[in-house]
Enzyme design. Sequence first.
Site, mmCIF file in Angstrom:
data_model
loop_
_atom_site.group_PDB
_atom_site.id
_atom_site.type_symbol
_atom_site.label_atom_id
_atom_site.label_comp_id
_atom_site.label_asym_id
_atom_site.label_seq_id
_atom_site.Cartn_x
_atom_site.Cartn_y
_atom_site.Cartn_z
ATOM 1 N N GLU A 1 41.066 44.341 40.372
ATOM 2 C CA GLU A 1 42.212 45.190 40.105
ATOM 3 C C GLU A 1 43.305 44.963 41.283
ATOM 4 O O GLU A 1 44.363 45.430 40.871
ATOM 5 C CB GLU A 1 41.926 46.653 39.636
ATOM 6 N N HIS B 1 35.333 52.488 42.211
ATOM 7 C CA HIS B 1 36.674 52.732 42.353
ATOM 8 C C HIS B 1 37.105 52.578 44.013
ATOM 9 O O HIS B 1 38.119 53.192 44.285
ATOM 10 C CB HIS B 1 37.124 54.114 41.830
ATOM 11 N N GLU C 1 31.804 48.059 39.583
ATOM 12 C CA GLU C 1 33.323 47.675 39.404
ATOM 13 C C GLU C 1 33.640 48.181 40.984
ATOM 14 O O GLU C 1 33.297 49.388 41.384
ATOM 15 C CB GLU C 1 34.169 48.382 38.544
ATOM 16 N N HIS D 1 41.736 43.732 34.026
ATOM 17 C CA HIS D 1 41.830 45.351 34.140
ATOM 18 C C HIS D 1 43.204 45.913 33.400
ATOM 19 O O HIS D 1 44.108 45.050 33.481
ATOM 20 C CB HIS D 1 42.035 45.378 35.602
ATOM 21 N N ASP E 1 32.291 52.263 37.530
ATOM 22 C CA ASP E 1 33.212 51.936 38.367
ATOM 23 C C ASP E 1 33.137 52.948 39.651
ATOM 24 O O ASP E 1 33.216 54.102 39.681
ATOM 25 C CB ASP E 1 34.586 52.171 37.771
ATOM 26 N N ASP F 1 44.708 42.019 36.915
ATOM 27 C CA ASP F 1 45.428 42.884 35.998
ATOM 28 C C ASP F 1 46.664 42.246 35.902
ATOM 29 O O ASP F 1 47.438 41.881 36.632
ATOM 30 C CB ASP F 1 45.616 44.399 36.890
#
Length: 380
Positions: free
Chosen positions: A234, A185, A209, A283, A183, A256
């Site tokens: 997400e 992020h 990700e 997610h 990730d 998500d």
Amino acid sequence: MRIARIETFQVPPRWLFCRIETDDGLVGWGEPVVEGRAEVVRTAVEVAAEHLIGADPLRIEDHWQVLSKGGFYRGGPILSSAVAGIDQALWDIAGQAYGVPVYALLGGPVRDRVRMYTWVGGDEPAEITDSVGAAVAAGFTAVKMNGFGRIGRAATVADLAGLVDRVGAARAVLGDERDVAVDFHGRVAWPTAPRAIAAIADLHPLFVEEPLPPEYGHQLPRLTGSTVPIATGERLYSRTDFLPALTAGIAVAQPDLSHAGGISEVRRIGALAETFDVPLAPHCPLGPVALAASLQIDFATPNVLIQEQSMGIHYNTSNDLLDYVADPTPFRFTDGYALRTETPGLGVTLEEAAVRAADGRDPGWRNPVWRHPDHSLAEW
């Protein structure tokens, strides 16, 4: 049957639960939350309740349409998350009313078990070898880790070497039969993203990700040509948000269930992704209701790859996933898989007394605000 009561509960570590009760005693639970903005979503649910009190809870799609589109101003994470939690609770009630799991109402199961992954490390990933080893010992066949902590707009040689070292340490423990997802992020800027992806290509991550923040989705086509699968989603809240990412060539879609409009919208996102031959990896670094809703989607959706779950995640310092659950059976994983159950509704029963007692004990979780050495704002 009519909706008689809607309540919300803000509980540690950073969760918001929604309880909808009907006049004949059925109770459905949802998890409407934006991490770090739970109080704001709570107010949005209270506003939505004006439409729902006295209404038929089984008109799920009509309620979704009114709550999502009935106002002139629409969209965004606060509204979409409020709708998501309400939607989850209404599907929970519908399953109980008909005496079947939600996945049965979505067309029936397409699988008997769902592959799960677990988090290793935290915001500043370290000690990867030990934590990956613990995940393997617990039976997981896939893990996810943060690729970077705080990082500048242009990665240094040391930044990239650290990324390779950490992912390499995970791969050494996992071997060739298990997977690691990495990730980013949204922490890296465009000059760094392609270099970082290339640096770990030989370690064969399951996916990278959020290589860029969502507002820079127009840059995704410059990354998706890599041999490394790119995942995102997400911070996308509707099928219309996902369409540009899918056309940009992402390999994995990550809606998500507590942000992207709940079960009703995520099943549509799944169908849209299927037209691009893109699998879902929902997610879910959140609580038990969000995970239960995700599993219902997983059992009924053909193009699901893997499911995130948050037990033991670094955010859960005061409470963890099972603390509010009366029966942990749905969340007991076997060989890294969640097994399908026949429990009506979402398949999870919350310990209501524990939820009520915890309401108000959450001081209001906020994500850290990071700064670069020059004190300018850094992506968290």
